[in-house]
Design a protein around this motif. Structure first.
Motif, PDB file in Angstrom:
ATOM      1  N   GLN A 120      44.492  41.434  47.241  1.00  0.00           N
ATOM      2  CA  GLN A 120      43.222  41.110  47.195  1.00  0.00           C
ATOM      3  C   GLN A 120      42.507  41.183  45.953  1.00  0.00           C
ATOM      4  O   GLN A 120      41.230  41.207  46.091  1.00  0.00           O
ATOM      5  CB  GLN A 120      42.433  41.424  48.525  1.00  0.00           C
ATOM      6  CG  GLN A 120      43.110  41.121  49.678  1.00  0.00           C
ATOM      7  CD  GLN A 120      42.679  41.881  50.988  1.00  0.00           C
ATOM      8  OE1 GLN A 120      42.112  42.910  50.950  1.00  0.00           O
ATOM      9  NE2 GLN A 120      43.031  41.379  52.336  1.00  0.00           N
TER      10      GLN A 120
ATOM     11  N   THR B 165      41.744  40.710  41.730  1.00  0.00           N
ATOM     12  CA  THR B 165      40.942  39.522  41.082  1.00  0.00           C
ATOM     13  C   THR B 165      41.822  38.624  40.006  1.00  0.00           C
ATOM     14  O   THR B 165      41.501  37.838  39.385  1.00  0.00           O
ATOM     15  CB  THR B 165      39.833  39.984  40.040  1.00  0.00           C
ATOM     16  OG1 THR B 165      40.686  41.257  39.028  1.00  0.00           O
ATOM     17  CG2 THR B 165      38.899  40.837  40.796  1.00  0.00           C
ATOM     18  N   ARG B 166      43.078  38.945  39.690  1.00  0.00           N
ATOM     19  CA  ARG B 166      44.113  38.156  39.137  1.00  0.00           C
ATOM     20  C   ARG B 166      45.354  38.137  39.769  1.00  0.00           C
ATOM     21  O   ARG B 166      46.644  38.466  39.158  1.00  0.00           O
ATOM     22  CB  ARG B 166      44.347  38.789  37.529  1.00  0.00           C
ATOM     23  CG  ARG B 166      44.548  40.274  37.397  1.00  0.00           C
ATOM     24  CD  ARG B 166      44.805  40.535  35.754  1.00  0.00           C
ATOM     25  NE  ARG B 166      46.172  40.109  35.224  1.00  0.00           N
ATOM     26  CZ  ARG B 166      46.607  40.373  34.161  1.00  0.00           C
ATOM     27  NH1 ARG B 166      45.714  41.211  33.330  1.00  0.00           N
ATOM     28  NH2 ARG B 166      47.781  39.937  33.673  1.00  0.00           N
TER      29      ARG B 166
ATOM     30  N   GLN C 118      46.896  31.831  45.322  1.00  0.00           N
ATOM     31  CA  GLN C 118      45.958  32.891  45.522  1.00  0.00           C
ATOM     32  C   GLN C 118      44.629  32.502  44.733  1.00  0.00           C
ATOM     33  O   GLN C 118      44.580  31.633  43.916  1.00  0.00           O
ATOM     34  CB  GLN C 118      46.345  34.191  44.917  1.00  0.00           C
ATOM     35  CG  GLN C 118      47.617  34.659  45.633  1.00  0.00           C
ATOM     36  CD  GLN C 118      47.462  34.978  47.037  1.00  0.00           C
ATOM     37  OE1 GLN C 118      46.622  35.696  47.682  1.00  0.00           O
ATOM     38  NE2 GLN C 118      48.410  34.379  47.778  1.00  0.00           N
ATOM     39  N   PRO C 119      43.440  32.961  45.311  1.00  0.00           N
ATOM     40  CA  PRO C 119      42.071  32.664  44.744  1.00  0.00           C
ATOM     41  C   PRO C 119      41.963  32.764  43.181  1.00  0.00           C
ATOM     42  O   PRO C 119      42.601  33.812  42.626  1.00  0.00           O
ATOM     43  CB  PRO C 119      41.083  33.453  45.189  1.00  0.00           C
ATOM     44  CG  PRO C 119      41.779  34.016  46.524  1.00  0.00           C
ATOM     45  CD  PRO C 119      43.304  34.136  46.100  1.00  0.00           C
TER      46      PRO C 119
ATOM     47  N   LYS D 165      39.352  32.964  41.115  1.00  0.00           N
ATOM     48  CA  LYS D 165      38.551  34.174  40.916  1.00  0.00           C
ATOM     49  C   LYS D 165      37.799  34.218  39.642  1.00  0.00           C
ATOM     50  O   LYS D 165      37.981  35.200  38.639  1.00  0.00           O
ATOM     51  CB  LYS D 165      38.973  35.643  41.268  1.00  0.00           C
ATOM     52  CG  LYS D 165      39.484  35.761  42.737  1.00  0.00           C
ATOM     53  CD  LYS D 165      38.983  37.096  43.466  1.00  0.00           C
ATOM     54  CE  LYS D 165      39.466  36.882  44.844  1.00  0.00           C
ATOM     55  NZ  LYS D 165      39.593  38.432  45.284  1.00  0.00           N
ATOM     56  N   GLY D 166      37.752  32.991  39.091  1.00  0.00           N
ATOM     57  CA  GLY D 166      36.921  32.886  37.884  1.00  0.00           C
ATOM     58  C   GLY D 166      37.910  32.820  36.616  1.00  0.00           C
ATOM     59  O   GLY D 166      37.416  32.652  35.506  1.00  0.00           O
ATOM     60  N   ARG D 167      39.045  32.994  36.879  1.00  0.00           N
ATOM     61  CA  ARG D 167      40.108  32.981  35.647  1.00  0.00           C
ATOM     62  C   ARG D 167      40.110  31.466  35.114  1.00  0.00           C
ATOM     63  O   ARG D 167      39.902  30.417  35.779  1.00  0.00           O
ATOM     64  CB  ARG D 167      41.559  33.270  36.058  1.00  0.00           C
ATOM     65  CG  ARG D 167      41.656  34.894  36.378  1.00  0.00           C
ATOM     66  CD  ARG D 167      42.984  35.051  37.125  1.00  0.00           C
ATOM     67  NE  ARG D 167      43.050  34.581  38.335  1.00  0.00           N
ATOM     68  CZ  ARG D 167      44.237  34.878  39.022  1.00  0.00           C
ATOM     69  NH1 ARG D 167      45.322  35.355  38.391  1.00  0.00           N
ATOM     70  NH2 ARG D 167      44.192  34.560  40.396  1.00  0.00           N
TER      71      ARG D 167
END
Ligand SMILES: CCN[C@H]1CN(CCOCC)S(=O)(=O)c2sc(S(N)(=O)=O)cc21
Ligand SMILES: [Zn+2]
Length: 261
Positions: free
Chosen positions: A23, A25-26, A249-250, A252-254
């Motif tokens: 879960q 962030t990358r 997967q999300p 997350k701003g990447r």
């Protein structure tokens, strides 16, 4: 490591229990939206130099079929693109579906391919061992190549004709003299983004380089991947190796960068 798989109980939705980074962030894979990718004209072309004599063996690790390479020197490396130095080829493997409706890990505007080939490379300039690199933020570079249904790929048959030798989990067979350069599409235009391993331990250590042009795989060749087993020879239940892919997967701003307009 802890037992994990692609089933109901032990599949991607359960991995976070043993691997909380699931879960993070990358995480990978992701859905690539070409219109939202940022064209970066300063990205150099990808440079792939694979030596003919570094492949070692083909094996079934109970999750995929893997071809491993000698990696004690820089005979087979990838560089350029987003990479600051050469990364050594360690292994390649595949992910695929049970039917033709899905199978790839990355998707492009929601489109899935029947399979996805991953060529795994590690940063031997900065890290002493593969294991160390596999856990470092700039340790790995994985080249992802989509595989779409079509007429049989000229050289993929060398691999699919060898799959009968590694039907069961834990089987290994000699596979020398195979140069995966023959599997590359003609155009090396790519998307790139910072991500992770798509299987446990899900380390956030991968610079992903996903080629936009797929290679083709035939029905017959896909059928040979699907006759592989997740299970070892001595196990009672024989489970076909298929649907060994993690869903997107999300982001997350990447930012996903594109080497092309
Ligand atoms: C089944 C385990 N798959 C792992 C095994 N390795 C990682 C762990 O190694 C530690 C020594 S790996 O770096 O070879 C690797 S790359 C990918 S993927 N699908 O993201 O290209 C998964 C895996
Ligand atoms: Zn993979």
């Amino acid at each position: 490591g802890h037992k994990w798989g692609y089933g109901e109980e032990d599949g991607p939705s359960a991995w976070h229990k043993s691997y909380p980074i699931a879960q993070g962030t990358r995480q990978s894979p992701i859905n690539i939206v070409p219109e939202e990718a940022v064209y970066d004209s300063r990205l150099p072309a990808i440079s792939i130099n694979y030596d003919n004599c570094t492949s070692l063996n083909i094996s079934n690790n109970g999750h995929s079929v893997v071809v491993e390479f000698e990696d004690m020197d820089d005979r087979s490396v990838i560089q350029g693109g987003p990479l600051e130095n050469a990364y050594r080829l360690k292994q390649f493997h595949f992910h695929w579906g049970g039917k033709d409706c899905d199978g790839s890990e990355h998707t492009v505007s929601g489109k899935t391919y029947v399979s996805e080939l991953h060529l795994v490379h590690w940063n031997a300039v900065r890290y002493r061992t593969f294991g160390e690199a596999a856990a470092a933020p700039d340790g790995l570079a994985v080249l992802g190549i989509f595989m779409e249904k079509g007429d049989g790929h000229g050289d993929l048959h060398t691999i699919t004709d060898a799959l009968y030798m590694v039907k069961f989990k834990g089987s290994v067979a000699n596979f020398k003299g195979f140069n995966p350069k023959c599997l590359l599409p003609s155009n090396l235009k790519f998307w790139t983004y910072p991500g992770s391993l798509t299987t446990p331990p899900l380390h956030e250590s991968v610079t992903w380089i996903v080629l936009a042009e797929p290679i083709r795989v035939s029905d017959k060749q896909m059928a040979k991947f699907r006759m592989l087993l997740f299970s070892a020879e001595e196990e009672e239940q024989r489970k076909r190796m298929e649907n060994n892919f993690r869903p997107p997967q999300p982001l997350k701003g990447r930012t996903v960068r594109a080497s092309f307009k």
